[in-house]
Scaffold this active site. Structure first.
Site, short mmCIF file in Angstrom:
data_model
loop_
_atom_site.label_atom_id
_atom_site.label_comp_id
_atom_site.label_asym_id
_atom_site.label_seq_id
_atom_site.Cartn_x
_atom_site.Cartn_y
_atom_site.Cartn_z
N ARG A 179 -19.52 -2.70 10.42
CA ARG A 179 -18.66 -3.89 10.28
C ARG A 179 -18.50 -4.63 11.61
NH1 ARG A 179 -12.86 -3.83 7.54
NH2 ARG A 179 -12.48 -2.08 8.92
N ARG A 232 0.80 -1.22 0.00
CA ARG A 232 0.00 0.00 0.00
C ARG A 232 0.83 1.27 0.00
NH1 ARG A 232 -4.10 -1.87 3.93
NH2 ARG A 232 -4.38 -0.26 5.44
P1 AP5 Z 1 -6.24 -3.35 7.19
O1 AP5 Z 1 -6.73 -4.32 8.16
O2 AP5 Z 1 -5.60 -3.80 5.94
O3 AP5 Z 1 -7.41 -2.37 6.87
P2 AP5 Z 1 -7.79 -1.64 5.50
O4 AP5 Z 1 -6.96 -1.79 4.30
O5 AP5 Z 1 -7.95 -0.24 5.96
O6 AP5 Z 1 -9.03 -2.36 5.01
P3 AP5 Z 1 -10.20 -2.92 5.84
O7 AP5 Z 1 -9.85 -4.20 6.46
O8 AP5 Z 1 -10.69 -1.81 6.74
O9 AP5 Z 1 -11.30 -3.09 4.69
P4 AP5 Z 1 -11.54 -4.24 3.62
O10 AP5 Z 1 -11.28 -3.69 2.27
O11 AP5 Z 1 -10.88 -5.51 4.00
O12 AP5 Z 1 -13.12 -4.34 3.74
P5 AP5 Z 1 -14.02 -5.49 4.39
O13 AP5 Z 1 -14.07 -6.67 3.49
O14 AP5 Z 1 -13.63 -5.70 5.81
O15 AP5 Z 1 -5.21 -2.36 7.89
C1 AP5 Z 1 -5.44 -1.81 9.18
C2 AP5 Z 1 -4.25 -0.94 9.58
O16 AP5 Z 1 -3.05 -1.76 9.64
C3 AP5 Z 1 -3.89 0.18 8.61
O17 AP5 Z 1 -4.64 1.35 8.85
C4 AP5 Z 1 -2.40 0.37 8.91
O18 AP5 Z 1 -2.19 1.12 10.09
C5 AP5 Z 1 -1.93 -1.06 9.16
N1 AP5 Z 1 -1.46 -1.73 7.91
C6 AP5 Z 1 -2.03 -2.82 7.32
N2 AP5 Z 1 -1.36 -3.14 6.20
C7 AP5 Z 1 -0.34 -2.24 6.07
C8 AP5 Z 1 0.66 -2.03 5.09
N3 AP5 Z 1 0.76 -2.83 4.01
N4 AP5 Z 1 1.51 -0.99 5.28
C9 AP5 Z 1 1.42 -0.18 6.37
N5 AP5 Z 1 0.49 -0.32 7.31
C10 AP5 Z 1 -0.40 -1.34 7.18
O19 AP5 Z 1 -15.45 -4.78 4.31
C11 AP5 Z 1 -15.79 -3.63 5.10
C12 AP5 Z 1 -17.26 -3.70 5.51
O20 AP5 Z 1 -18.08 -3.60 4.36
C13 AP5 Z 1 -17.67 -5.03 6.17
O21 AP5 Z 1 -18.63 -4.77 7.16
C14 AP5 Z 1 -18.26 -5.86 5.01
O22 AP5 Z 1 -19.21 -6.82 5.47
C15 AP5 Z 1 -18.90 -4.78 4.18
N6 AP5 Z 1 -18.87 -5.08 2.74
C16 AP5 Z 1 -17.87 -5.66 2.03
N7 AP5 Z 1 -18.19 -5.76 0.73
C17 AP5 Z 1 -19.43 -5.18 0.62
C18 AP5 Z 1 -20.31 -4.96 -0.49
N8 AP5 Z 1 -19.97 -5.34 -1.73
N9 AP5 Z 1 -21.49 -4.35 -0.25
C19 AP5 Z 1 -21.84 -3.95 1.01
N10 AP5 Z 1 -21.05 -4.15 2.11
C20 AP5 Z 1 -19.86 -4.75 1.90
ZN ZN Z 2 -9.59 -6.05 5.61
#
Ligand code: AP5
Ligand code: ZN
Length: 214
Positions: free
Chosen positions: A123, A88
């Protein structure tokens, strides 16, 4: 098959990773889940990462690159893997390239910021498995419980609206440049790049993914 899931926080990467793991039998490598495990285990790295994550900022490239390289070297990744939340930053993508780790598909989930903020409020997650739910859009069979284990679901510490908005800012500044980076890699014939409409319902997005990946 080696796949990168690219998209804003809450775009649906973790949700679709669960689907793709089942479909292709390849492991999910979620750097966010790995960091949350380190926090739970109380390691020094975990404690340092927690402060950064709670502020919605990114953990240092050095730590993340080390974690991912170590994970990819494990036996279960020999047949492919799903990168969820990595790379990222441009330095993370460069480090992967320099290490000779090629990818077959990069999938961008396109979801506007206002949809993201609404999604994150509902979520619920099962930390042990990485399974993700939404109280309205993807509810568990029994309220507050994981479908398979029956364990309690939790709300992530960084899902407060204020932190979600900060994470979106970080995504726009530091992660979005990867869209041009991997589009150029695709033009050079090094991978395939697919842009998906991530606002469609979960099953519709899964269906589209299955179609794209064959
Ligand atoms: P991380 O855990 O990776 O969080 P993120 O990238 O911010 O992504 P999320 O997990 O929040 O979202 P997602 O895309 O997986 O969505 P989800 O499927 O859960 O990172 C957390 C932290 O760790 C970062 O802020 C950083 O500090 C650190 N970090 C991690 N990786 C790093 C890196 N490479 N470098 C540096 N720091 C790093 O879905 C979200 C919600 O929406 C759920 O409730 C789901 O049920 C719902 N949903 C999903 N799809 C749909 C749909 N099609 N329609 C309706 N609802 C939906
Ligand atoms: Zn995630």
């Amino acid at each position: 098959m080696r796949i990168i899931l690219l998209g804003a926080p809450g775009a649906g990467k973790g949700t679709q990773a669960q689907f793709l793991m089942g479909k292709f039998g390849i492991p999910q490598i979620s750097t966010g889940d790995m960091l949350r495990s380190a926090i739970k285990a109380g390691t020094e790295m975990g404690l340092a990462a927690k402060r950064v994550m709670d502020e919605g900022k990114l953990v240092s490239d050095e730590i993340i690159i080390g974690l991912v390289k170590e994970r990819i070297a494990q036996d279960d990744c020999a047949g492919g893997f799903l990168l969820d939340g990595f790379p990222r930053t441009i330095p993370q993508a460069d480090a992967m390239k320099d290490a000779g780790i090629a990818v077959d598909h990069v999938i961008e989930f396109d979801v506007p910021d206002d949809v993201i903020v609404e999604r994150m409020g509902g979520r619920r997650v099962h930390p042990a498995s990485g399974r993700v739910y939404h109280v309205v859009y993807n509810p568990p069979k029994v309220e507050g419980k994981d479908d398979q284990s029956g364990d309690d679901l939790i709300i992530r510490d960084d899902d407060k609206e204020e932190t979600v908005r900060k994470r979106l800012g970080v995504y726009h500044d530091q992660t979005k440049p990867l869209i041009s980076y991997y589009s150029a890699e695709a033009v050079a014939g090094n991978c395939q790049y697919h842009k998906l409409d991530g606002t469609q319902p979960v099953e519709a997005v899964s269906h589209k993914l299955a179609e794209l990946l064959g």
